[in-house]
Design an enzyme around this catalytic site. Structure first.
Site, PDB file in Angstrom:
ATOM      1  N   ASP A 147      12.375  15.409   3.014  1.00  0.00           N
ATOM      2  CA  ASP A 147      13.615  16.116   3.367  1.00  0.00           C
ATOM      3  C   ASP A 147      14.872  15.598   2.679  1.00  0.00           C
ATOM      4  OD1 ASP A 147      12.591  18.089   5.096  1.00  0.00           O
ATOM      5  OD2 ASP A 147      12.315  16.585   6.656  1.00  0.00           O
ATOM      6  N   ASP A 205       8.663  24.733   3.310  1.00  0.00           N
ATOM      7  CA  ASP A 205      10.056  24.270   3.341  1.00  0.00           C
ATOM      8  C   ASP A 205      10.370  23.346   2.154  1.00  0.00           C
ATOM      9  OD1 ASP A 205       8.605  24.604   5.737  1.00  0.00           O
ATOM     10  OD2 ASP A 205      10.221  23.830   6.960  1.00  0.00           O
TER      11      ASP A 205
HETATM   12  N1  GLY Z   1      12.327  22.306   7.537  1.00  0.00           N
HETATM   13  C1  GLY Z   1      12.075  22.383   8.919  1.00  0.00           C
HETATM   14  C2  GLY Z   1      12.384  23.709   9.497  1.00  0.00           C
HETATM   15  O1  GLY Z   1      12.672  24.664   8.804  1.00  0.00           O
HETATM   16  O2  GLY Z   1      12.350  23.782  10.714  1.00  0.00           O
END
Ligand code: GLY
Length: 425
Positions: A147, A205
């Site tokens: 992330d 993601d």
């Molecule tokens: N990247 C985590 C979400 O979209 O909840």
């Protein structure tokens, strides 16, 4: 009266009525002004409220009802009870949920402050943007998950755009190096998570973290970063998508790069289409095309975009949290998925010949998000801009609540819309 003069008078009257009924550009754009006004007041108050702390605003605490979850997931309560998150006793429903700088959402609040500064030119907002961005300085060496792209790109990435300096450049490069430690060249992808039973989980993601790598290649002239981003995007393109261009949330790989399994973590079930996952996908492939000019990325972005327009059945274009969720009065929307989609579609609209289709869809989303149903009133909603996002329903977390990333992509989309339409406010 002669017939001819009668016709002329009626026509002239018609023109006059037409003129007075037609809205001026200023009136047409009143909704945008209102959004900017609400956003600047809301974000200022949140920034002020947390100014003596080291935390970021994330969302509001929500409660959940087991029967509701069981209905939404089509599952017996006993099958998912253990996985639900326990929230702190002090976390009153509706109260502000903050997060640490190591939370995956920590970059969105500073990023929103940069966008609202850009939209208003208000120097106080810029000071807040700098303050909250600086808080993230230690994150540049974080390698605990993928992330860091979200965290650093949205904060320092926007700082670089609007107030560049050498320290920011160093942070962007160091952060890209941290992200690269999670790349495995045999597998050809960046590992998303270290928790769970998966061998090598990669989630859709993760497409959003690649922008940091493209940036690092531009800043250093070193192609390694871009090459990793391209390999990851190709691996994901080959394995995450179903024939109808919806995508799985999680694809885990064996060490030789073959697929171990395809599952969900935040969607209704392994075969459903989690709304935000589809939004991450279209956003990711749109900018991968911007950075590489590889037509296969553009084609994939178009395929996903067309699927989204086909599959989102709501009148206001704000999707339910999962396209396959049972639709009842209680089914929550995900405004964040809509905001991400709008922002992606606005960029996509500039890349294809029938771009107006995507521009109009993005406009529809933005106007819906600007309506009373979604847009907060000043002083309400604990300082957030939008209502009605859903974080992780299967985990009982952030259901039908404001969330910082919905606000971030909403502001980004508004800025893109203003620029594209050359709107003078
Ligand atoms: N990247 C985590 C979400 O979209 O909840």
């Amino acid at each position: 009266m002669k017939a001819k003069s009668f016709i002329i008078i009626v026509m002239a009257g018609g023109i006059l009525v037409g003129c007075s009924a037609k809205k001026t550009d200023k009136e047409e754009n009143e909704w945008i002004k209102n959004c900017i006004n609400v956003a600047s007041k809301q974000l200022s108050s949140l920034a002020e409220q947390l100014a003596d702390t080291c935390v970021m605003p994330r969302s509001l605490w929500t409660g959940y009802d087991l029967e509701f979850l069981s209905n939404q997931l089509d599952r017996e309560i006993s099958t998912f009870k253990d996985s639900l998150r326990i929230r702190p006793v002090s976390a009153r429903t509706g109260s502000l949920r903050t997060c640490s700088i190591y939370d995956w959402t920590s970059g969105f609040f500073p990023g929103s402050l940069w966008y609202i500064y850009e939209l208003t030119k208000n120097e106080d907002l810029k000071k807040y943007a700098i303050r909250y961005t600086n808080l993230l300085y230690p994150v540049r060496t974080y390698t605990g998950n993928h992330d860091i792209g979200f965290m650093i790109n949205c904060s320092y990435g926007n700082a670089f755009r609007l107030a560049p300096n050498d320290t920011i450049i160093d942070v962007l490069i160091e952060s890209a190096n941290s992200l690269c430690t999670r790349f495995n060249k045999e597998i050809g992808a960046i590992r998303s998570w270290d928790f769970g039973r998966w061998n090598y989980p990669v989630i859709i993601d993760n497409m959003m973290n690649l922008d940091l790598l493209f940036m690092a290649s531009k800043l250093t002239g070193i192609s390694k970063y871009k090459n990793i981003a391209v390999q990851h995007a190709n691996k994901t393109k080959d394995n995450h998508f179903r024939p109808d261009y919806t995508c799985w949330h999680v694809v885990s790989y064996n060490n030789d790069g073959t697929v171990e399994c395809k599952q969900t973590f935040q969607g209704k079930n392994d075969n459903s289409s989690w709304a935000r996952g589809q939004a991450w996908a279209v956003y990711g492939y749109t900018y991968c095309y911007r950075e590489t000019k590889d037509k296969t990325f553009l084609n994939r972005a178009v395929e996903i975009a067309d699927m989204i327009m086909e599959r989102v059945k709501t009148d206001d274009a704000i999707p339910y949290w999962d396209y396959d969720a049972p639709i009842t009065e209680e089914t929550p929307r995900d405004a964040s998925a809509a905001a991400i989609t709008a922002s992606a579609f606005l960029e996509l609209s500039t890349m294809v010949t029938d771009g107006n289709l995507y521009l109009l869809y993005a406009e529809k989303i933005l106007k819906s998000l600007s309506s009373e149903k979604y847009l907060s009133k000043v002083g309400e909603n604990e300082g957030f801009i939008l209502r009605h996002s859903t974080g992780s329903l299967p985990n009982g977390s952030e259901i039908d609540t404001p969330i910082n990333y919905a606000d971030y992509y909403f502001l980004e989309a508004l800025k893109r819309y203003i620029d594209l339409k050359n709107i003078k406010l």
